[in-house]
Each structure stands twice: as C-alpha cells, then as structure tokens.
Design an enzyme around this catalytic site. Structure first.
Site, PDB file in Angstrom:
ATOM      1  N   LYS A 250       0.864  -1.182   0.000  1.00 61.52           N
ATOM      2  CA  LYS A 250       0.000   0.000   0.000  1.00 61.52           C
ATOM      3  C   LYS A 250       0.897   1.227   0.000  1.00 61.52           C
ATOM      4  O   LYS A 250       2.057   1.183   0.442  1.00 61.52           O
ATOM      5  CB  LYS A 250      -0.883   0.027   1.248  1.00 61.52           C
ATOM      6  CG  LYS A 250      -2.170   0.811   1.098  1.00 61.52           C
ATOM      7  CD  LYS A 250      -3.217   0.031   0.337  1.00 61.52           C
ATOM      8  CE  LYS A 250      -4.559   0.742   0.355  1.00 61.52           C
ATOM      9  NZ  LYS A 250      -5.597  -0.053  -0.334  1.00 61.52           N
TER      10      LYS A 250
ATOM     11  N   ALA B  76     -17.320  -2.022   2.471  1.00 61.10           N
ATOM     12  CA  ALA B  76     -16.077  -1.892   1.710  1.00 61.10           C
ATOM     13  C   ALA B  76     -14.930  -1.292   2.504  1.00 61.10           C
ATOM     14  O   ALA B  76     -13.781  -1.345   2.057  1.00 61.10           O
ATOM     15  CB  ALA B  76     -16.328  -1.030   0.468  1.00 61.10           C
ATOM     16  N   ALA B  77     -15.198  -0.706   3.660  1.00 64.19           N
ATOM     17  CA  ALA B  77     -14.141  -0.045   4.423  1.00 64.19           C
ATOM     18  C   ALA B  77     -13.100  -1.056   4.888  1.00 64.19           C
ATOM     19  O   ALA B  77     -13.421  -2.209   5.204  1.00 64.19           O
ATOM     20  CB  ALA B  77     -14.739   0.675   5.627  1.00 64.19           C
TER      21      ALA B  77
END
Length: 359
Positions: free
Chosen positions: A92, A270-271
C-alpha cells in the site's frame, strides 16, 4: 490481522511494527522537494507474488498517523489476496496531503518514479483520494501500475468491482442469516457515498433493498439524491433500525460501544480495518450479528486489478468477483460450526495459504 494501537509519537518504524504485530519486508519513505510529494510505501509480504495495493491520498494529521495507516493497510492487502486465492502480496502507499490542494501531475509523476525504482516488487493502483486518471499520470513514469483508464489501456476505476464484490458478499451473508439470497425488502445502511458506496447503492436499489445513506460530503449526497430518489439520508446509519450495516468510508467504526448499540443483523461493507480491535468481532458474534471480514468483502477491486495484470477478460474478472460469495459462505458456516468468530476463521484461512507459500 491486528488491533488498532495507539503509539508513542516518537516511535520509529520497527517500534510501530512491533506494537501493531506486523512484520513488513520493506517500508519506503518517498520525498520529492520539487513537487512536494511526501509518501510512504509499505510492502508487507511478497511470498505469494508482487505486492499490489492502492495509493491513498489523505491529509493525515501527522507522519506517525500516516505510517500507522500504511502498515495496517498493507498487511490487510496480504490477507485479502491470500483469503481469495490471488497470486499477490500485500502493499500500500499513502501520500500525505489534501488531494484537492496538493495533487498535481508533477507530484504523481514523481510518485511513479519511486514506484518504478522498486522494479515490480510493488504494483500500485487507485484508492481513497486517487482515481484511474491519476494512475494514467503515474503510469507515465512506471509500468508497475494497474487500474488506469480504458483509454490508457487499463481496466478503469475499481470502484464498481469493489462494490460488486461487497454486494455478492452481502447476498451470501443474507442467505446464511435469513435463508435467502435476496435483499429485497431489507434495509441497508450505507456509510459513505463515495465511488464504492455510490455503486453499491445502485446495486442494492436494483435488488429491491431499501437504502439509508450517510456521508459528510454534501456533494456525494446530492449525487445520490439525483440518481436514486428512494434513498433516505441519515445523520448516522449505524444507529438506525437497519438490517445490514455497510461501512464504506474510513475504518474503525465498529467499536465496543457501537457494536453493542448496533441494530443490524449483518455487517458487510467496503471499508478497511472496520473493527477497532478484535474483541469487537466477539461482541458482534455474541449478539448474533454476522460480520463479513472486510478484506474478503472488499476484494473485488483487487481481483479486477489482478485480472488487468494477467490480461483476463471482463467476463472472467466478473466471475472471479462473484466467487467472493463462496468464500463468505465458507467463513460464516465454519465460524458457526467451530464456535469462533468470522474474523478468526478468515485470518486462519489466509495464514494457512501464506504458510504453504513459505514452505
């Protein structure tokens, strides 16, 4: 997966990894004076393949907060890829700053050069605060990027794919909880009407669900009202009498207090990092609430990105996303049979695949 931890402001990278329970392979601090880029790339694990994860552009309150976020998010990507069987590792990036103020082509080009310097160990994509068009700019400096626009040869923004995966996961959870795959007539509270929440609301309304939405951005709510006049706006959906709570904004909304106050029977959104800590999973289970592990529910975007990387057709990618429902069913059923939380089952499944790769 680990609990959210408050760390001393002077803690370094290794201290933060120890406190968060993570063991990252590499953490790269990126700074370009000319463009103003300040970014951190976290590569958590590459045992299954190159680390792939999006670029989050966010005005963090401090460098320490940004570091903590990238460590948690990149670890989550490892578990996400492992849980749904993708040949990818976890990575990320977080760019520090307000994307409405600081994002420029020059900054994105500089970021692309840093990504390129990693020679494919990390592949980037869009995330909160970045778009497919931004990935086009990043792609002028590196080929290690996915999720570019179709005009640039990519598969486009992953928002719809992420939403479609959440929708499939929600249908699977509904089937276990209520004995039907249909969401018609159920009330779903969507928290966050951004690029994922917007598409999820469309899928839910098409399925006959009643949708309640909350978002601090008036523009996002106006977009929803213009597209779906049946959607009701709430100040806090987590407190509403809903059947399904769908967190689609930032994480850690499920705290011990909110888990006890929650009126929904299913949590699926979706978090990332939805649970403040792992005790919340036990609280939800004790109350009979089905929690779909976030990194499985929101894997649709990663599946699309991997499909682009491997040259898969849109039809094959869609079928792969629909298979999320099978993973969700397996996790919920196994949790019920063994008496442990869905979080523990999903973590164990991912760790087993990582252990096989290590062997």
């Amino acid at each position: 997966m680990t609990a959210q931890t408050v760390l001393d402001a002077d803690a370094g990278v290794f201290d933060r990894q120890a406190a968060l329970g993570t063991t990252h392979e590499q953490v790269i601090f990126c700074q370009d004076e000319r463009s103003g880029l300040r970014a951190i790339i976290g590569i958590h694990h590459t045992g299954l393949g190159p680390a792939l994860g999006g670029t989050r552009f966010y005005p963090y309150r401090s460098e320490q907060a940004a570091l903590a976020d990238v460590l948690r998010l990149s670890e989550g990507m490892t578990y996400k890829a492992a849980a749904v069987g993708l040949p990818l590792g976890g990575g990320k990036c977080v760019i520090i700053g307000d994307p409405l103020v600081r994002k420029t082509p020059e900054l994105l080009h500089a970021y692309g050069r840093f990504v390129d310097s990693l020679a494919g160990r990390y592949i980037t994509a869009a995330d909160l605060g970045t778009t497919a068009e931004d990935m086009d700019e990043v792609g002028t400096a590196t080929r290690h990027v996915v999720g570019r626009t179709e005009q640039a040869g990519g598969s486009g923004d992953t928002g719809w794919s992420t939403a479609y995966g959440v929708f499939q996961a929600m249908r699977a959870a509904a089937a276990v909880q209520w004995g039907t795959t249909g969401l018609a007539g159920r009330t779903v509270g969507v928290e966050g009407a951004g690029k994922v929440g917007y598409h999820l609301i469309g899928l839910l309304t098409a399925a006959g669900a009643q949708v309640v939405v909350t978002d601090p951005a008036d523009g996002a709510l106006q977009r929803i009202r213009a597209a779906y006049d049946s959607v009701r706006v709430s100040s806090a959906v987590i407190e509403d009498p809903i059947d399904v709570y769908a967190p689609c904004a930032l994480g850690s909304t499920l705290t011990p207090a909110s888990a006890n106050a929650l009126r929904a029977s299913v949590v699926c959104g979706a978090a990332n990092n939805q649970l403040q800590d792992r005790t919340v999973a036990a609280t939800l289970a004790d109350r009979g609430v089905v929690w779909v592990p976030d990194y499985i529910a929101n894997a649709g975007g990663l599946i699309q990105a991997n499909g682009e990387r491997l040259g898969k057709s849109p039809q094959d990618v869609r079928a792969d996303i629909e298979a999320i429902s099978t993973s969700v069913t397996d996790v919920i059923v196994q949790a019920g049979q063994t008496g442990v939380t869905t979080a523990a089952v999903a973590d164990a499944m991912a760790r087993q695949r990582l252990a096989r790769a290590a062997r």
